[in-house]
Design an enzyme around this catalytic site. Structure first.
Site, PDB file in Angstrom:
ATOM      1  N   GLY A  34      -6.277  14.039 -11.037  1.00 30.22           N
ATOM      2  CA  GLY A  34      -6.359  15.405 -10.880  1.00 30.22           C
ATOM      3  C   GLY A  34      -6.799  16.316 -12.130  1.00 30.22           C
ATOM      4  CG  PHE A  36      -3.468  20.488 -15.180  1.00 32.34           C
ATOM      5  CD1 PHE A  36      -3.992  21.081 -16.390  1.00 32.34           C
ATOM      6  CD2 PHE A  36      -3.709  21.340 -13.966  1.00 32.34           C
ATOM      7  CE1 PHE A  36      -4.748  22.130 -16.495  1.00 32.34           C
ATOM      8  CE2 PHE A  36      -4.494  22.285 -14.056  1.00 32.34           C
ATOM      9  CZ  PHE A  36      -5.082  22.949 -15.513  1.00 32.34           C
ATOM     10  CB  ALA A  37      -1.118  14.885 -13.210  1.00 34.27           C
ATOM     11  CB  VAL A  39      -1.344   9.000  -9.778  1.00 32.38           C
ATOM     12  CG1 VAL A  39      -0.323   8.016  -9.202  1.00 32.38           C
ATOM     13  CG2 VAL A  39      -0.980  10.367  -9.622  1.00 32.38           C
ATOM     14  CE  LYS A  54       1.039  14.965 -10.292  1.00 32.60           C
ATOM     15  NZ  LYS A  54       1.490  16.047  -9.240  1.00 32.60           N
ATOM     16  CG  ASP A 151      -1.803  22.443  -0.703  1.00 32.32           C
ATOM     17  OD1 ASP A 151      -2.552  22.964   0.253  1.00 32.32           O
ATOM     18  OD2 ASP A 151      -2.084  21.731  -1.745  1.00 32.32           O
TER      19      ASP A 151
END
Length: 454
Positions: A34, A36-37, A39, A54, A151
């Site tokens: 993503g 900022f991360a 996995v 993560k 979400d």
């Protein structure tokens, strides 16, 4: 194969290159990324368990407004949740530069990808039901512990190797301390196509009811293969949502249509809560097989049983808990006399055996005994004392909602004169004591007054 590939392709991911992450996990291939991360597939050094890690870059998170609280919310929410359909957070590790969330590995990918791979991008109703009841079970659990997801969408619904659902990504979750003085949430967040109208309009809202709307959109997608409202123009989408301008395909059953309608209610005050669906909506009910679930209980006829001359017991999804005392005239109560039926319902994740055992233990204090024999249900009188009301019987029906969730329905039969006129409760029968005796076996009680058709 995955573990062999991991050994052959160890990458430098912020965990120290080929060295185990903090001496605990060997990182393998990247599963996803993503903003900022990232996995990674990983393996625990001790025990060899496959997990997902993560990896979050601290500098990027701290340099972006709102991201640090989001990470903290995700950790706080996942730490308080332990449920078979919620992705489990095993532990949190950190170095000076990075944060590592070690999580349960869901090898089946996300629900959106699974649907996209299908020719018609939808599921048969029976398969949609299986997925959806697991989603409802997970969110009901979250809401009961003060967590609103905010979400809920197919991308955040993962699947394990057996196709069981795992709700993930609690970065936007709302915890009890997020509520304002009015008990509502005020931050608009989530994905527009799945967000409730009140969220899109930036009004104060109930997080659980907003999740219910998102569930309605997901159910529509599962059944129809497309979104109920075109999300290319958010303002237009919001208007259509308020007018209920959507159309389900003709092959969708009427119970499923009614359920979608109750979930996609633009008025959050009348929108059905996900917590009430399992107990009250017929689309969720599926009969248990008593032979398979309670085989261990059918160990022969009770030696002191007395034949119960009444209507034959219901089919294999029902039991009778017989409540009686010496001198009670059963024949009069089961004849042509007027009767009143009082019901209680609760959901449980305990096994049928455990549930019935606990009901039997409670009966020792309340004056009834549970009897299940090869010939069906029979009476076993209790010695001593007289019940303070003319209780004739209490039947127990168990229905499977979604493994391991059961709906248990209690129906108490009494003579008409033994019902209080005020609140409709039965004189002398200790419902509150029964609640206390059942204790942790009960996941949630559902009042009979709410049993209108949804």
């Amino acid at each position: 194969m995955a573990m062999a590939a991991m050994d052959a392709r160890k990458k430098k991911s912020g965990g120290g290159g080929g060295e185990p992450l903090l001496g605990k996990y060997e990182l393998g291939r990247m599963l996803g990324r993503g903003t900022f991360a990232k996995v990674y597939l990983a393996r625990a050094v001790a025990g060899g368990e496959a997990v997902a890690v993560k990896v979050i870059d601290k500098a990027e998170v701290m340099g972006t407004a709102g991201m640090a609280p989001r990470v903290l919310r995700e950790v706080a929410a996942m730490r308080r949740l332990r449920h078979p359909h919620v992705l489990r957070l095993h532990e949190v590790l950190a170095t000076r530069a990075r944060i590592y969330l070690v999580m349960e590995l869901a090898t089946g990918g996300d629900l959106l990808s699974r649907l996209a791979a299908l020719p018609r991008r939808r599921l048969p109703e029976s398969a949609a039901r299986r997925v959806f009841v697991q989603l409802v079970d997970a969110l009901s659990y979250c809401h009961a512990r003060g967590v609103a997801h905010r979400d809920v969408k197919p991308q955040n619904v993962l699947l394990d190797g057996d196709g069981n659902l795992k709700v993930s990504d609690f970065g936007l979750a709302a915890l009890p301390d997020t509520l304002r003085d009015d008990g509502r949430l005020h931050t608009a967040c989530g994905t527009p196509a799945y967000a409730a109208p009140e969220v899109l309009r930036r009004r104060a809202y109930d997080g659980a009811k907003a999740d219910a709307w998102s569930c309605g959109v997901i159910l529509f997608v599962l059944l129809a293969g497309h979104l109920p409202f075109d999300d290319s123009n958010i303002a237009d989408m919001c208007r259509k949502a308020h007018r209920r301008e959507y159309e389900l395909p003709r092959w969708v059953s009427q119970p499923a249509r009614r359920l979608v309608s109750r979930l996609l209610d633009p008025n959050p005050d009348t929108r059905v809560a996900v917590e009430s669906l399992a107990a009250h909506h017929p689309w969720f009910k599926r009969s248990l097989s008593v032979d398979s679930q309670l085989d261990g209980l059918l160990n022969g006829e009770p030696e002191r049983a007395v034949a119960f001359q009444a209507a034959p017991p219901p089919p294999l999804n029902a039991f009778d808990i017989i409540s009686m005392s010496p001198g009670l005239d059963l024949s009069g109560l089961f004849g042509e006399h007027d009767k009143s039926l009082r019901e209680k319902r609760f959901t449980t994740t305990a096994s049928p055996e455990k549930t019935l055992e606990q009901l039997g233990l409670a009966g020792g204090k309340l004056g009834y005994v549970v009897v299940v024999g090869k010939k069906g249900v029979e009476c076993l009188p209790l010695a001593g004392g007289r019940l303070s009301s003319g209780i004739a019987a209490m039947s127990v029906e168990m229905s499977e909602v979604a493994p391991p969730l059961l709906l248990v329905e209690l129906r108490l039969e009494v003579a008409a004169g033994d019902v209080d006129g005020g609140d409709g409760e039965v004189k002398g029968f200790g419902w509150e004591q029964l609640r206390m005796e059942l204790g942790d076996v009960v996941r949630a009680w559902h009042s009979c007054e709410d049993l209108c058709e949804i």
